[in-house]
Design an enzyme around this catalytic site. Structure first.
Site, mmCIF file in Angstrom:
data_model
loop_
_atom_site.group_PDB
_atom_site.id
_atom_site.type_symbol
_atom_site.label_atom_id
_atom_site.label_comp_id
_atom_site.label_asym_id
_atom_site.label_seq_id
_atom_site.Cartn_x
_atom_site.Cartn_y
_atom_site.Cartn_z
ATOM 1 N N ARG A 167 0.827 -1.215 0.000
ATOM 2 C CA ARG A 167 0.000 0.000 0.000
ATOM 3 C C ARG A 167 0.854 1.254 0.000
ATOM 4 O O ARG A 167 0.551 2.243 0.670
ATOM 5 C CB ARG A 167 -0.953 0.020 1.200
ATOM 6 C CG ARG A 167 -1.868 -1.172 1.307
ATOM 7 C CD ARG A 167 -2.855 -1.275 0.134
ATOM 8 N NE ARG A 167 -3.675 -2.454 0.313
ATOM 9 C CZ ARG A 167 -3.363 -3.683 -0.137
ATOM 10 N NH1 ARG A 167 -2.221 -3.864 -0.810
ATOM 11 N NH2 ARG A 167 -4.155 -4.700 0.066
ATOM 12 N N SER A 241 -10.907 0.344 3.217
ATOM 13 C CA SER A 241 -10.097 -0.176 4.318
ATOM 14 C C SER A 241 -9.252 0.961 4.900
ATOM 15 O O SER A 241 -8.460 1.566 4.192
ATOM 16 C CB SER A 241 -9.180 -1.295 3.814
ATOM 17 O OG SER A 241 -9.947 -2.379 3.344
ATOM 18 N N GLU A 337 -4.236 3.701 6.154
ATOM 19 C CA GLU A 337 -4.094 3.647 4.694
ATOM 20 C C GLU A 337 -4.355 4.998 4.029
ATOM 21 O O GLU A 337 -3.542 5.438 3.214
ATOM 22 C CB GLU A 337 -5.040 2.595 4.097
ATOM 23 C CG GLU A 337 -4.496 1.184 4.113
ATOM 24 C CD GLU A 337 -5.219 0.282 3.128
ATOM 25 O OE1 GLU A 337 -5.635 0.772 2.050
ATOM 26 O OE2 GLU A 337 -5.375 -0.904 3.425
#
Length: 341
Positions: A167, A241, A337
């Protein structure tokens, strides 16, 4: 030469998936590379702080942004080349990611199906190195072109230059708001193999009586799973998320497993283990709970949701409280994130 239509004090409410009522002091829609050159050549615009905006699905905005917000809306997708093993497909940065994935499937090309229904744009996908169900964007990435505000050049970057990680990429660090991704080229395999070893995709296909799936079957299954677990941003504001699945040492994983036998972990190639952030959060009691106007989604603890009129500060406060509680209970630090702006 394309004219620049600069807008002042523009609401970004409809341009971020969390539904935060942020306002940008200056705003431009970017439809072509020439506009970026003009911005760089304009002393006043070039001096302003910049925020490069795609689908707004991986951002948590402040209520007031004293910045030049550039919304990337360049469009276009096509097959550019092929060899014995691969087909190379190009998509402009403003294309919707999910629609691009469906388009590749319509061309008879597999590879991106596990990334179906991920929100955002093609141009944002490399920034986050998006991933789901055992696949990351970098697995099929070939190269991209980007405009460099520092030099005024259009640069081509390969996988190594992008410094992809879990990520993560160089676009979240050294190149943040300096580089504007223009288009991305993916290398998709001519001989396709399904990747079904993550989550409950294989079980869903078996339940449907599909023993030899094609890419569209995998995509359909993942779309159904995601819709059953995740809120639609059009109905409930969210950024998908919210926390990365943490990577921990074998020693810590074994210690936690002894205390929590139900804990799920996934072995990594370097001997470490990935834990399920959603499970950790659920064990702290946050699932379905709220702090102010921000809550933890009742179906998936990994997702924070806007309960109505949430501010960026409230989102940050809840995220920090969850991080503190997970650290206290498990000794594991959760990383966020989305990018706070």
């Amino acid at each position: 030469m394309t004219s620049l239509t600069l807008q002042k004090n523009i609401s970004l409410l409809a341009l971020n998936s969390f539904g935060i009522a942020a306002q940008a002091s200056a705003f431009l829609r970017i439809e072509n590379e020439q506009q970026l050159i003009q911005i760089r050549d304009d002393a006043q615009l070039a001096a302003m702080p910049r925020l490069i905006l795609g689908g707004g699905s991986n951002l948590v905005l402040s209520d007031k942004l004293d910045a030049l917000v550039l919304q990337i809306v360049m469009m276009g997708k096509h097959i550019v080349a092929e060899n014995n093993d691969l087909v190379f497909v190009s998509a402009a940065a403003g294309e919707t990611w999910h629609e691009f994935v469906l388009w590749t499937l319509q061309q008879g090309l597999g590879g991106l199906e596990n990334l179906s229904l991920i929100p955002g744009t093609v141009g944002a996908a490399p920034i986050q190195n998006i991933g789901a169900y055992g696949v990351e964007m970098q697995d099929y990435f070939h190269q991209l072109t980007a405009f460099d505000f520092l030099t005024g050049e259009v640069r081509t970057l390969d996988k190594q230059a992008c410094q992809f990680a879990y990520r993560d990429s160089i676009f979240k660090h050294d190149y943040r708001d300096r580089m504007v991704i223009l288009n991305v080229i993916f290398a998709l395999p001519k001989v396709w193999q399904p990747r079904l070893n993550y989550g409950d995709v294989a079980q869903r296909l078996v339940a449907q009586g599909i023993s030899a799936p094609v890419p569209k079957d995998v995509s359909d299954a993942i779309i159904a799973i995601r819709r059953s677990k995740l809120p639609d941003p059009a109905e409930i504001g969210n950024a998908g998320s919210f926390f990365k699945n943490p990577i921990v040492s074998l020693k810590l994983r074994d210690s936690l497993l002894a205390q929590y036998p139900a804990m799920v972990s996934y072995a990594q190639t370097d001997g470490a283990y990935k834990l399920a952030a959603g499970w950790l959060i659920e064990q702290t009691g946050w699932k379905g709970k709220a702090l102010g106007m921000v809550g933890v989604y009742h179906k998936q603890s990994l997702v924070l949701v806007n309960l109505g009129g949430a501010t960026g500060a409230e989102v940050r406060q809840l995220a920090q409280q969850i991080q503190a509680d997970v650290m206290e209970k498990f000794g594991v630090r959760l990383e966020v994130e989305p990018v706070f702006v």
